[in-house]
Design a protein around this motif. Structure first.
Motif, mmCIF file in Angstrom:
data_model
loop_
_atom_site.group_PDB
_atom_site.id
_atom_site.type_symbol
_atom_site.label_atom_id
_atom_site.label_comp_id
_atom_site.label_asym_id
_atom_site.label_seq_id
_atom_site.Cartn_x
_atom_site.Cartn_y
_atom_site.Cartn_z
ATOM 1 N N THR A 4 5.367 -8.276 4.465
ATOM 2 C CA THR A 4 6.619 -9.026 4.533
ATOM 3 C C THR A 4 7.468 -8.821 3.288
ATOM 4 O O THR A 4 8.677 -8.949 3.344
ATOM 5 N N THR A 5 6.848 -8.528 2.151
ATOM 6 C CA THR A 5 7.597 -8.291 0.923
ATOM 7 C C THR A 5 7.230 -6.937 0.359
ATOM 8 O O THR A 5 6.064 -6.542 0.384
ATOM 9 N N PRO A 6 8.212 -6.202 -0.152
ATOM 10 C CA PRO A 6 7.913 -4.879 -0.710
ATOM 11 C C PRO A 6 7.289 -5.009 -2.106
ATOM 12 O O PRO A 6 7.980 -5.222 -3.088
ATOM 13 N N GLU A 7 5.966 -4.934 -2.162
ATOM 14 C CA GLU A 7 5.264 -5.010 -3.429
ATOM 15 C C GLU A 7 4.583 -3.678 -3.687
ATOM 16 O O GLU A 7 4.142 -3.008 -2.759
ATOM 17 N N SER A 8 4.477 -3.319 -4.953
ATOM 18 C CA SER A 8 3.792 -2.076 -5.270
ATOM 19 C C SER A 8 2.292 -2.253 -5.086
ATOM 20 O O SER A 8 1.769 -3.369 -5.041
ATOM 21 N N ASP A 9 1.587 -1.143 -4.984
ATOM 22 C CA ASP A 9 0.146 -1.189 -4.821
ATOM 23 C C ASP A 9 -0.529 -1.875 -6.003
ATOM 24 O O ASP A 9 -1.479 -2.634 -5.831
ATOM 25 N N VAL A 10 -0.035 -1.634 -7.206
ATOM 26 C CA VAL A 10 -0.623 -2.249 -8.399
ATOM 27 C C VAL A 10 -0.431 -3.766 -8.367
ATOM 28 O O VAL A 10 -1.347 -4.520 -8.694
ATOM 29 N N GLU A 11 0.749 -4.228 -7.964
ATOM 30 C CA GLU A 11 0.984 -5.672 -7.857
ATOM 31 C C GLU A 11 0.013 -6.313 -6.864
ATOM 32 O O GLU A 11 -0.525 -7.391 -7.121
ATOM 33 N N LEU A 12 -0.216 -5.654 -5.747
ATOM 34 C CA LEU A 12 -1.151 -6.182 -4.763
ATOM 35 C C LEU A 12 -2.568 -6.232 -5.325
ATOM 36 O O LEU A 12 -3.287 -7.220 -5.146
ATOM 37 N N MET A 13 -2.976 -5.174 -6.025
ATOM 38 C CA MET A 13 -4.322 -5.150 -6.587
ATOM 39 C C MET A 13 -4.507 -6.239 -7.639
ATOM 40 O O MET A 13 -5.569 -6.849 -7.728
ATOM 41 N N LEU A 14 -3.472 -6.498 -8.439
ATOM 42 C CA LEU A 14 -3.560 -7.547 -9.449
ATOM 43 C C LEU A 14 -3.613 -8.936 -8.823
ATOM 44 O O LEU A 14 -4.104 -9.884 -9.431
ATOM 45 N N LYS A 15 -3.128 -9.076 -7.595
ATOM 46 C CA LYS A 15 -3.191 -10.355 -6.884
ATOM 47 C C LYS A 15 -4.512 -10.531 -6.132
ATOM 48 O O LYS A 15 -4.700 -11.516 -5.438
ATOM 49 N N GLY A 16 -5.425 -9.567 -6.249
ATOM 50 C CA GLY A 16 -6.733 -9.694 -5.619
ATOM 51 C C GLY A 16 -6.925 -8.872 -4.364
ATOM 52 O O GLY A 16 -7.993 -8.914 -3.750
ATOM 53 N N TYR A 17 -5.913 -8.141 -3.941
ATOM 54 C CA TYR A 17 -6.043 -7.315 -2.749
ATOM 55 C C TYR A 17 -6.935 -6.116 -3.050
ATOM 56 O O TYR A 17 -6.977 -5.621 -4.166
ATOM 57 N N GLY A 18 -7.642 -5.659 -2.042
ATOM 58 C CA GLY A 18 -8.451 -4.458 -2.148
ATOM 59 C C GLY A 18 -8.115 -3.527 -1.002
ATOM 60 O O GLY A 18 -7.481 -3.922 -0.020
ATOM 61 N N LEU A 19 -8.546 -2.301 -1.119
ATOM 62 C CA LEU A 19 -8.267 -1.311 -0.087
ATOM 63 C C LEU A 19 -9.269 -1.465 1.053
ATOM 64 O O LEU A 19 -10.480 -1.387 0.847
ATOM 65 N N THR A 20 -8.755 -1.709 2.245
ATOM 66 C CA THR A 20 -9.588 -1.860 3.437
ATOM 67 C C THR A 20 -9.366 -0.651 4.334
ATOM 68 O O THR A 20 -8.230 -0.307 4.646
ATOM 69 N N THR A 21 -10.453 -0.018 4.719
ATOM 70 C CA THR A 21 -10.409 1.120 5.626
ATOM 71 C C THR A 21 -11.230 0.761 6.860
ATOM 72 O O THR A 21 -12.367 0.317 6.739
ATOM 73 N N ALA A 22 -10.634 0.928 8.032
ATOM 74 C CA ALA A 22 -11.320 0.593 9.279
ATOM 75 C C ALA A 22 -11.287 1.794 10.219
ATOM 76 O O ALA A 22 -10.293 2.525 10.280
#
Length: 93
Positions: A4-22
């Protein structure tokens, strides 16, 4: 589920997001005995995985090929102990 918001990958990672592969295994619409696979990848929050489950709901509502199974992995790329603010740098020859 789109971001919903254009955030950089680094910003997402700093907020606790991780890379999910399915990997989605699904049956072909015209040939139900044939399985095919689809790889999906996005940044998501464990343990609830809102983006992954949002994509699964989208698949079940909009895609004709019924899901057979889904397997996924999740990895935080930046852990709290790995990120630090560097104020200066010294070089020794």
């Amino acid at each position: 589920m789109p971001r919903t918001t254009p955030e950089s990958d680094v910003e997402l990672m700093l907020k606790g997001y991780g890379l999910t592969t399915a990997e989605f295994f699904y049956r072909m619409p015209d040939h139900r005995h044939v399985l095919n696979s689809y790889i999906w990848q996005d940044y998501d929050l464990a343990p609830d995985y809102p983006r992954l489950f949002g994509f699964i709901e989208f698949w079940q509502e909009k895609i004709e090929g019924p899901l057979h199974s889904v397997r996924f992995t999740h990895r935080k790329l930046i852990a709290p102990g790995e990120w630090r603010n560097v104020v200066g740098e010294f070089r020794l020859h």
